[in-house]
Scaffold this motif. Structure first.
Motif, PDB file in Angstrom:
ATOM      1  N   UNK A   1      27.023  38.944  37.633  1.00 46.97           N
ATOM      2  CA  UNK A   1      27.975  38.493  36.619  1.00 46.97           C
ATOM      3  C   UNK A   1      29.391  38.788  37.080  1.00 46.97           C
ATOM      4  N   UNK A   2      30.315  37.892  36.733  1.00 45.85           N
ATOM      5  CA  UNK A   2      31.723  38.058  37.098  1.00 45.85           C
ATOM      6  C   UNK A   2      32.592  37.495  35.976  1.00 45.85           C
ATOM      7  N   UNK A   3      33.436  38.342  35.373  1.00 43.76           N
ATOM      8  CA  UNK A   3      34.381  37.821  34.384  1.00 43.76           C
ATOM      9  C   UNK A   3      35.624  37.312  35.112  1.00 43.76           C
ATOM     10  N   UNK A   4      36.592  36.811  34.380  1.00 43.91           N
ATOM     11  CA  UNK A   4      37.773  36.206  34.993  1.00 43.91           C
ATOM     12  C   UNK A   4      38.522  37.198  35.887  1.00 43.91           C
ATOM     13  N   UNK A   5      38.759  38.408  35.391  1.00 43.80           N
ATOM     14  CA  UNK A   5      39.473  39.406  36.198  1.00 43.80           C
ATOM     15  C   UNK A   5      38.702  39.710  37.484  1.00 43.80           C
ATOM     16  N   UNK A   6      37.387  39.872  37.363  1.00 44.88           N
ATOM     17  CA  UNK A   6      36.576  40.180  38.538  1.00 44.88           C
ATOM     18  C   UNK A   6      36.616  39.048  39.563  1.00 44.88           C
ATOM     19  N   UNK A   7      36.603  37.811  39.101  1.00 45.12           N
ATOM     20  CA  UNK A   7      36.697  36.686  40.037  1.00 45.12           C
ATOM     21  C   UNK A   7      38.038  36.678  40.753  1.00 45.12           C
ATOM     22  N   UNK A   8      39.116  37.043  40.052  1.00 49.48           N
ATOM     23  CA  UNK A   8      40.449  37.054  40.663  1.00 49.48           C
ATOM     24  C   UNK A   8      40.564  38.114  41.767  1.00 49.48           C
ATOM     25  N   UNK A   9      39.905  39.258  41.585  1.00 44.00           N
ATOM     26  CA  UNK A   9      40.023  40.331  42.575  1.00 44.00           C
ATOM     27  C   UNK A   9      38.826  40.401  43.524  1.00 44.00           C
ATOM     28  N   UNK A  10      37.858  39.501  43.384  1.00 40.08           N
ATOM     29  CA  UNK A  10      36.756  39.402  44.335  1.00 40.08           C
ATOM     30  C   UNK A  10      35.642  40.417  44.172  1.00 40.08           C
TER      31      UNK A  10
END
Length: 129
Positions: free
Chosen positions: A70-79
């Motif tokens: 799982x990846x939320x928006x913040x996690x996707x932005x920082x990889x």
């Protein structure tokens, strides 16, 4: 066959977010010392965490039933992302382990899947019990 290490990673500092990261810096970085360390071997996943109290949890690869990334928006932005590992111990309830803030969560979940595929029994269907 001996146990070999496939992958070692740890929860990244970026998983704390901006607000909690700033607070951690003010507290001299102590929360960063207790991050999760994840080791994937040919037989198990070892999850170590904690700063004051160390906790080590082993998940046998052959007991894994599902791996979810799982990846939320913040996690996707920082990889980074979280990986949820669901396993079963005999006929007991399903156990859930969350690997938080893992860099390249898709790659790590694929490594778990690869190890699981190598460890599963071949031939006719068998029961875990």
């Amino acid at each position: 066959m001996s146990e070999t290490t496939v992958l070692t990673t740890r929860e990244t500092k970026r998983s704390f977010g901006l607000g909690r990261g700033a607070l951690a810096v003010l507290l001299l970085g102590l929360p960063f010392l207790g991050r999760q360390r994840i080791t994937i071997t040919s037989e198990r996943i070892v999850i170590e965490s904690g700063f004051w109290t160390k906790v080590r949890d082993d998940v046998e690869v052959f007991r894994i039933r599902d791996v979810v990334s799982t990846r939320n928006l913040y996690q996707r932005l920082v990889g980074i992302g979280d990986i949820v590992v669901k396993s079963v111990e005999g006929r007991g309830p399903e156990e859930v382990q969350v690997l938080k803030g893992v860099p390249d969560p898709v790659g790590v979940s694929e490594a778990i899947r690869t190890v699981w595929n190598r460890s599963r029994p071949r031939g006719p269907a068998t029961s875990v019990d």
